[in-house]
Design a protein around this motif. Structure first.
Motif, PDB file in Angstrom:
ATOM      1  N   ILE A 172      -5.963   0.448   0.647  1.00 13.29           N
ATOM      2  CA  ILE A 172      -5.038   1.418   0.060  1.00 13.29           C
ATOM      3  C   ILE A 172      -5.547   2.859   0.142  1.00 13.29           C
ATOM      4  O   ILE A 172      -4.733   3.789   0.261  1.00 13.29           O
ATOM      5  CB  ILE A 172      -4.702   1.029  -1.401  1.00 13.29           C
ATOM      6  N   PRO A 173      -6.870   3.131   0.120  1.00 11.42           N
ATOM      7  CA  PRO A 173      -7.279   4.538   0.300  1.00 11.42           C
ATOM      8  C   PRO A 173      -6.832   5.139   1.618  1.00 11.42           C
ATOM      9  O   PRO A 173      -6.554   6.340   1.698  1.00 11.42           O
ATOM     10  CB  PRO A 173      -8.817   4.464   0.217  1.00 11.42           C
ATOM     11  N   TYR A 174      -6.736   4.303   2.666  1.00  7.97           N
ATOM     12  CA  TYR A 174      -6.328   4.798   3.976  1.00  7.97           C
ATOM     13  C   TYR A 174      -4.830   5.108   4.033  1.00  7.97           C
ATOM     14  O   TYR A 174      -4.375   5.741   4.983  1.00  7.97           O
ATOM     15  CB  TYR A 174      -6.682   3.775   5.057  1.00  7.97           C
ATOM     16  N   MET A 175      -4.087   4.662   3.040  1.00  8.12           N
ATOM     17  CA  MET A 175      -2.676   5.036   2.924  1.00  8.12           C
ATOM     18  C   MET A 175      -2.532   6.299   2.084  1.00  8.12           C
ATOM     19  O   MET A 175      -1.684   7.154   2.373  1.00  8.12           O
ATOM     20  CB  MET A 175      -1.869   3.888   2.310  1.00  8.12           C
ATOM     21  N   VAL A 176      -3.352   6.417   1.064  1.00  8.53           N
ATOM     22  CA  VAL A 176      -3.246   7.562   0.155  1.00  8.53           C
ATOM     23  C   VAL A 176      -3.632   8.865   0.846  1.00  8.53           C
ATOM     24  O   VAL A 176      -2.950   9.888   0.702  1.00  8.53           O
ATOM     25  CB  VAL A 176      -4.110   7.327  -1.104  1.00  8.53           C
ATOM     26  N   LEU A 177      -4.716   8.856   1.613  1.00 11.04           N
ATOM     27  CA  LEU A 177      -5.256  10.093   2.183  1.00 11.04           C
ATOM     28  C   LEU A 177      -4.286  10.821   3.111  1.00 11.04           C
ATOM     29  O   LEU A 177      -4.053  12.018   2.944  1.00 11.04           O
ATOM     30  CB  LEU A 177      -6.576   9.802   2.901  1.00 11.04           C
ATOM     31  N   LEU A 190      -9.355  12.480  -5.680  1.00 15.67           N
ATOM     32  CA  LEU A 190      -9.496  11.952  -4.319  1.00 15.67           C
ATOM     33  C   LEU A 190     -10.867  11.315  -4.125  1.00 15.67           C
ATOM     34  O   LEU A 190     -10.997  10.304  -3.419  1.00 15.67           O
ATOM     35  CB  LEU A 190      -9.295  13.073  -3.296  1.00 15.67           C
ATOM     36  N   PHE A 191     -11.889  11.905  -4.742  1.00 12.38           N
ATOM     37  CA  PHE A 191     -13.236  11.347  -4.635  1.00 12.38           C
ATOM     38  C   PHE A 191     -13.285   9.931  -5.196  1.00 12.38           C
ATOM     39  O   PHE A 191     -13.893   9.025  -4.606  1.00 12.38           O
ATOM     40  CB  PHE A 191     -14.228  12.247  -5.370  1.00 12.38           C
ATOM     41  N   PHE A 192     -12.631   9.703  -6.342  1.00 10.60           N
ATOM     42  CA  PHE A 192     -12.636   8.372  -6.943  1.00 10.60           C
ATOM     43  C   PHE A 192     -11.834   7.371  -6.108  1.00 10.60           C
ATOM     44  O   PHE A 192     -12.131   6.170  -6.127  1.00 10.60           O
ATOM     45  CB  PHE A 192     -12.081   8.436  -8.372  1.00 10.60           C
ATOM     46  N   ILE A 193     -10.827   7.839  -5.370  1.00  5.16           N
ATOM     47  CA  ILE A 193     -10.068   6.951  -4.498  1.00  5.16           C
ATOM     48  C   ILE A 193     -10.893   6.553  -3.276  1.00  5.16           C
ATOM     49  O   ILE A 193     -10.860   5.404  -2.821  1.00  5.16           O
ATOM     50  CB  ILE A 193      -8.752   7.630  -4.074  1.00  5.16           C
ATOM     51  N   ILE A 194     -11.661   7.517  -2.750  1.00  4.16           N
ATOM     52  CA  ILE A 194     -12.466   7.254  -1.556  1.00  4.16           C
ATOM     53  C   ILE A 194     -13.760   6.521  -1.893  1.00  4.16           C
ATOM     54  O   ILE A 194     -14.302   5.789  -1.061  1.00  4.16           O
ATOM     55  CB  ILE A 194     -12.797   8.586  -0.840  1.00  4.16           C
ATOM     56  N   LEU A 204      -3.381   3.344   9.914  1.00  5.78           N
ATOM     57  CA  LEU A 204      -4.716   3.118   9.358  1.00  5.78           C
ATOM     58  C   LEU A 204      -4.810   1.846   8.537  1.00  5.78           C
ATOM     59  O   LEU A 204      -5.906   1.310   8.353  1.00  5.78           O
ATOM     60  CB  LEU A 204      -5.125   4.314   8.489  1.00  5.78           C
ATOM     61  N   VAL A 205      -3.682   1.338   8.033  1.00  2.00           N
ATOM     62  CA  VAL A 205      -3.691   0.125   7.221  1.00  2.00           C
ATOM     63  C   VAL A 205      -3.314  -1.102   8.047  1.00  2.00           C
ATOM     64  O   VAL A 205      -3.959  -2.157   7.947  1.00  2.00           O
ATOM     65  CB  VAL A 205      -2.731   0.269   6.012  1.00  2.00           C
ATOM     66  N   PHE A 206      -2.295  -0.977   8.888  1.00  2.09           N
ATOM     67  CA  PHE A 206      -1.776  -2.138   9.600  1.00  2.09           C
ATOM     68  C   PHE A 206      -2.799  -2.706  10.577  1.00  2.09           C
ATOM     69  O   PHE A 206      -2.958  -3.934  10.687  1.00  2.09           O
ATOM     70  CB  PHE A 206      -0.494  -1.759  10.344  1.00  2.09           C
ATOM     71  N   CYS A 243       0.835  -1.217   0.000  1.00  4.30           N
ATOM     72  CA  CYS A 243       0.000   0.000   0.000  1.00  4.30           C
ATOM     73  C   CYS A 243       0.862   1.257   0.000  1.00  4.30           C
ATOM     74  O   CYS A 243       0.528   2.246  -0.670  1.00  4.30           O
ATOM     75  CB  CYS A 243      -0.922  -0.004   1.218  1.00  4.30           C
ATOM     76  N   LEU A 244       1.973   1.225   0.735  1.00  2.00           N
ATOM     77  CA  LEU A 244       2.866   2.384   0.774  1.00  2.00           C
ATOM     78  C   LEU A 244       3.546   2.602  -0.570  1.00  2.00           C
ATOM     79  O   LEU A 244       3.622   3.741  -1.072  1.00  2.00           O
ATOM     80  CB  LEU A 244       3.907   2.197   1.878  1.00  2.00           C
TER      81      LEU A 244
END
Length: 303
Positions: free
Chosen positions: A181-186, A121-125, A232-234, A98-99
């Protein structure tokens, strides 16, 4: 004159103490309910779980109220230890994937998104708004023996028999990465968006190459977002249950599945509580290390 100065200082000190006391009392109506909520729904369940983890199970799931550490001794040997290490390995690998994927995505949105940043960002979330189980079943229907992927490959003549995608560690890992993965991007996006561009310009003026600018300026200043993303991911990966159950088909056993197995099918509540207590301790340790590393501020910004 000296007496008036002393009286003035004492009056000011007394006024300061009174002000602080009133401020603390003014916060009590707001802090009190929150504290009671945390005690009732966080610390109390954790205490009950820890209590049961120190007991033992008898015949037909009966709980023997005698304190023992046998559950923890079993946990760190044999198959229990193997499943625990496998869970840590899956969570760590999903985090790193994810990172490695999320950082370039966040960087590209910040650098080249322009007026489309919010839309991207909307499309990622957006997938996170869909029910978790619906997303898992959608992935299951795509990768099953009679699913879309195998049907297309068979019709194209690329394979002769359907691929065994479900029930493998690879599909479980893919599901974890796709889900979280969205929780890593944000948080990484938030940290990159708050980066001062003048710092990059100054490093470029001093002759730093793009790679050196990234390693010496961008990466250190965005470590808070990285640590927040790791948290948020782990944590959800460490306690994953439904995803390895449905996509792994019971062949990929993680700690979450082991806990559910002991609480439901086996009926060994003390052993399930000991596994859950161990996972909770690992989560608290990870939280402490990541927050100490700089993830607290970025978590607050994302929240």
């Amino acid at each position: 004159m000296q007496v008036s100065e002393v009286i003035g200082r004492k009056s000011r000190a007394l006024g300061e103490k009174l002000r602080k006391s009133l401020t603390k009392q003014a916060h009590l109506p707001y802090v009190g309910p929150i504290s009671l909520w945390i005690i009732a729904f966080v610390f109390a369940p954790l205490g009950v779980m820890l209590y049961f983890s120190l007991l033992s199970a008898g015949d037909w799931g009966a709980i023997i109220h005698t304190f023992t550490f046998e559950n923890y001794q079993f946990l760190f040997k044999g198959k229990y230890l193997t499943i625990l290490l496998r869970t840590l390995g899956f969570a760590f690998a999903a985090n790193m994937i994810c990172l490695l994927i999320g950082y370039p995505i966040a960087h590209s949105i910040v650098a080249y998104g322009g007026r489309w940043k919010i839309t991207l960002l909307f499309f990622i979330i957006l997938p996170s708004w869909i029910c978790f189980l619906v997303r898992i079943y959608a992935l299951w229907s795509l990768t099953s023996y009679g699913g879309v992927i195998n049907t297309v490959l068979l019709n194209l003549g690329l394979i002769e028999v359907p691929l065994a995608i479900l029930g493998t560690p690879y599909i479980v890992m893919f599901g974890l990465v796709l889900t979280y993965i969205p929780y890593m991007v944000l948080p990484i996006y938030a940290s990159l968006e708050g980066l001062d561009p003048s710092l990059l310009e100054a490093s470029a003026d001093l002759g730093a190459t793009p790679l050196k600018r990234f390693l010496t300026v961008t990466l250190p200043l965005t470590k808070g977002g990285i640590f927040a993303g790791i948290i948020l991911v782990f944590i959800p990966c460490l306690g994953a249950w439904a995803l390895p159950l449905l996509l792994g088909g019971g062949k990929v056993m993680l700690a979450g599945n082991l806990i559910a197995l002991h609480f439901t099918a086996v009926g060994n509540i003390p052993m399930g509580s000991s596994i859950a207590s161990t996972l909770t301790a690992l989560i608290l340790l990870i939280l402490y290390l990541c927050i100490k590393g700089g993830g607290k501020g970025m978590l607050e910004r994302v929240a």
